[in-house]
Design an enzyme around this catalytic site. Structure first.
Site, PDB file in Angstrom:
ATOM      1  N   ASN A  33     -59.502  33.480  15.092  1.00  0.00           N
ATOM      2  CA  ASN A  33     -60.832  33.317  14.490  1.00  0.00           C
ATOM      3  C   ASN A  33     -60.733  32.223  13.428  1.00  0.00           C
ATOM      4  O   ASN A  33     -60.148  32.446  12.371  1.00  0.00           O
ATOM      5  CB  ASN A  33     -61.276  34.650  13.865  1.00  0.00           C
ATOM      6  CG  ASN A  33     -62.551  34.528  13.061  1.00  0.00           C
ATOM      7  OD1 ASN A  33     -63.293  33.555  13.200  1.00  0.00           O
ATOM      8  ND2 ASN A  33     -62.810  35.512  12.219  1.00  0.00           N
TER       9      ASN A  33
ATOM     10  N   LYS B  62     -63.026  31.020  11.628  1.00  0.00           N
ATOM     11  CA  LYS B  62     -64.027  31.155  10.545  1.00  0.00           C
ATOM     12  C   LYS B  62     -64.640  29.775  10.269  1.00  0.00           C
ATOM     13  O   LYS B  62     -64.840  29.010  11.210  1.00  0.00           O
ATOM     14  CB  LYS B  62     -63.398  31.755   9.293  1.00  0.00           C
ATOM     15  CG  LYS B  62     -62.557  32.986   9.610  1.00  0.00           C
ATOM     16  CD  LYS B  62     -62.159  33.754   8.395  1.00  0.00           C
ATOM     17  CE  LYS B  62     -61.207  34.857   8.798  1.00  0.00           C
ATOM     18  NZ  LYS B  62     -61.011  35.845   7.771  1.00  0.00           N
TER      19      LYS B  62
ATOM     20  N   HIS C 238     -68.067  41.144  12.581  1.00  0.00           N
ATOM     21  CA  HIS C 238     -66.897  40.840  11.735  1.00  0.00           C
ATOM     22  C   HIS C 238     -67.184  41.301  10.310  1.00  0.00           C
ATOM     23  O   HIS C 238     -68.318  41.224   9.836  1.00  0.00           O
ATOM     24  CB  HIS C 238     -66.600  39.338  11.754  1.00  0.00           C
ATOM     25  CG  HIS C 238     -65.293  38.992  11.110  1.00  0.00           C
ATOM     26  ND1 HIS C 238     -65.162  38.868   9.741  1.00  0.00           N
ATOM     27  CD2 HIS C 238     -64.063  38.786  11.630  1.00  0.00           C
ATOM     28  CE1 HIS C 238     -63.895  38.593   9.457  1.00  0.00           C
ATOM     29  NE2 HIS C 238     -63.207  38.528  10.586  1.00  0.00           N
TER      30      HIS C 238
ATOM     31  N   GLU D 266     -66.740  40.000   7.520  1.00  0.00           N
ATOM     32  CA  GLU D 266     -67.389  39.015   6.641  1.00  0.00           C
ATOM     33  C   GLU D 266     -68.893  38.952   6.922  1.00  0.00           C
ATOM     34  O   GLU D 266     -69.696  38.735   6.014  1.00  0.00           O
ATOM     35  CB  GLU D 266     -66.715  37.642   6.813  1.00  0.00           C
ATOM     36  CG  GLU D 266     -65.363  37.617   6.109  1.00  0.00           C
ATOM     37  CD  GLU D 266     -64.297  36.783   6.780  1.00  0.00           C
ATOM     38  OE1 GLU D 266     -64.632  35.882   7.564  1.00  0.00           O
ATOM     39  OE2 GLU D 266     -63.101  37.049   6.521  1.00  0.00           O
TER      40      GLU D 266
ATOM     41  N   GLU E 176     -60.108  46.159  12.043  1.00  0.00           N
ATOM     42  CA  GLU E 176     -59.782  45.216  10.980  1.00  0.00           C
ATOM     43  C   GLU E 176     -60.053  45.863   9.627  1.00  0.00           C
ATOM     44  O   GLU E 176     -61.192  45.813   9.125  1.00  0.00           O
ATOM     45  CB  GLU E 176     -60.630  43.953  11.122  1.00  0.00           C
ATOM     46  CG  GLU E 176     -60.387  43.202  12.410  1.00  0.00           C
ATOM     47  CD  GLU E 176     -60.613  41.706  12.212  1.00  0.00           C
ATOM     48  OE1 GLU E 176     -59.666  40.946  12.428  1.00  0.00           O
ATOM     49  OE2 GLU E 176     -61.715  41.323  11.794  1.00  0.00           O
TER      50      GLU E 176
ATOM     51  N   GLY F 231     -57.383  38.407   5.256  1.00  0.00           N
ATOM     52  CA  GLY F 231     -57.244  37.240   4.390  1.00  0.00           C
ATOM     53  C   GLY F 231     -56.559  37.541   3.069  1.00  0.00           C
ATOM     54  O   GLY F 231     -56.592  36.730   2.148  1.00  0.00           O
TER      55      GLY F 231
ATOM     56  N   SER G 102     -54.306  39.838   8.341  1.00  0.00           N
ATOM     57  CA  SER G 102     -53.076  39.184   7.883  1.00  0.00           C
ATOM     58  C   SER G 102     -51.939  39.235   8.917  1.00  0.00           C
ATOM     59  O   SER G 102     -50.770  39.390   8.559  1.00  0.00           O
ATOM     60  CB  SER G 102     -52.620  39.775   6.545  1.00  0.00           C
ATOM     61  OG  SER G 102     -53.629  39.568   5.560  1.00  0.00           O
TER      62      SER G 102
HETATM   63  C1  PEP Z   1     -59.978  37.758  10.756  1.00  0.00           C
HETATM   64  O1  PEP Z   1     -60.465  36.660  10.616  1.00  0.00           O
HETATM   65  O2  PEP Z   1     -60.532  38.591  11.467  1.00  0.00           O
HETATM   66  C2  PEP Z   1     -58.705  38.058  10.078  1.00  0.00           C
HETATM   67  C3  PEP Z   1     -58.087  39.167  10.368  1.00  0.00           C
HETATM   68  O3  PEP Z   1     -58.238  37.156   9.148  1.00  0.00           O
HETATM   69  P1  PEP Z   1     -56.734  37.050   8.555  1.00  0.00           P
HETATM   70  O4  PEP Z   1     -55.803  37.050   9.760  1.00  0.00           O
HETATM   71  O5  PEP Z   1     -56.712  35.744   7.819  1.00  0.00           O
HETATM   72  O6  PEP Z   1     -56.510  38.226   7.697  1.00  0.00           O
END
Ligand code: PEP
Length: 254
Positions: free
Chosen positions: A12, A14, A98, A100, A170, A176, A216
């Site tokens: 992803n 973003k 998601h 975010e 998630e 992040g 992460s």
């Molecule tokens: C994500 O964008 O869904 C995500 C898990 O980001 P990260 O791997 O940076 O934590």
């Protein structure tokens, strides 16, 4: 049972990368993919790059997806994109819900079933994201939050659609932040999600549905996570932006 579900590695981006760096990354990934028979790899890119990215990915098994959609077919929805629009510029999949989108942009649980319906009806394969905040985990509310997010999203999903739908667990506190759920924490949440889907859509659907872990993920922790029985793949943010971190994740176990 896990070996009946093809591992799914999703990146992803973003709101990152410019067009030229993005296309370079796609060319590198494309050159490293096999025939796609033993793993599924996809990138979820900013919508403005979908046409270019899907043109470069053409002829390879790399999936190309959007990061969001709106569920109506057309109308006065300034700034939004429909499933048909995303298909038209080359997306074959889409992320729905998601964290975010939920937490920064205020997306509501009630929208998710309509977003899933719009995606499935337009032949976009959705990844539905669910996960608890740190406060919810500390308050022992993880299962309750996952149940609510699943119940509101799965209102209109049929058992025969489960092979086209993926769920990503998630935990918001791991996205992040560099903090990754332990394999035990992830295993518990994934087991809960699979049991819930089995209860809702039946044993066959429960066995077939792929559940990804996101939060992460990096080349150093991917192997331990993917060793967990109910983890069928990973959704990767930061580490999907560079070949030196994304390629080793794609090639886990090779
Ligand atoms: C994500 O964008 O869904 C995500 C898990 O980001 P990260 O791997 O940076 O934590």
């Amino acid at each position: 049972m896990k070996d009946t579900r093809k591992p799914y590695i999703a990146g992803n981006w973003k709101m990152n990368l410019d067009r030229s760096r993005g296309l370079d990354l796609i060319k590198t990934i494309k050159g490293r993919l096999g025939d796609g028979s033993d793993r599924e790899v996809a990138v979820f890119v900013p919508a403005c790059y979908l046409a270019d990215v899907s043109a470069v990915a053409q002829g390879s098994p790399l999936g190309v997806g959007a990061q969001n959609l709106w569920y109506e077919k057309e109308g006065a929805f300034t700034g939004e994109l429909s499933a048909a629009m995303l298909r038209e510029v080359g997306a074959d999949r889409v992320i729905v819900g998601h964290s975010e989108r939920r937490h920064v942009f205020g997306e509501k649980d009630e929208w998710m079933s309509r977003k899933l319906r719009a995606a499935l009806d337009s032949h976009l394969m959705p990844i539905l994201c669910v996960g608890e905040t740190l406060e919810e985990r500390k308050g022992n509310r993880t299962d309750r939050v996952l149940k609510r997010q699943l119940e509101t999203a799965f209102l209109d999903v049929k058992p025969e659609e489960i092979r086209r739908l993926t769920v990503a667990y998630e935990p918001v506190w791991a996205i992040g932040t560099g903090e990754v759920a332990t394999p035990e924490q992830a295993a518990e949440a994934h087991r809960f999600i699979r049991r819930w889907i089995t209860g809702r859509l039946g044993a066959e659907a429960g066995l077939a549905v792929r559940i990804l872990y996101g939060g992460s993920v990096n080349p150093g922790n991917v192997r331990n996570l993917l060793a967990v029985e109910d983890i069928d793949g990973v959704l990767v943010g930061g580490a999907s932006l560079r070949p030196d971190t994304f390629i080793p994740i794609i090639e886990f176990g090779l």
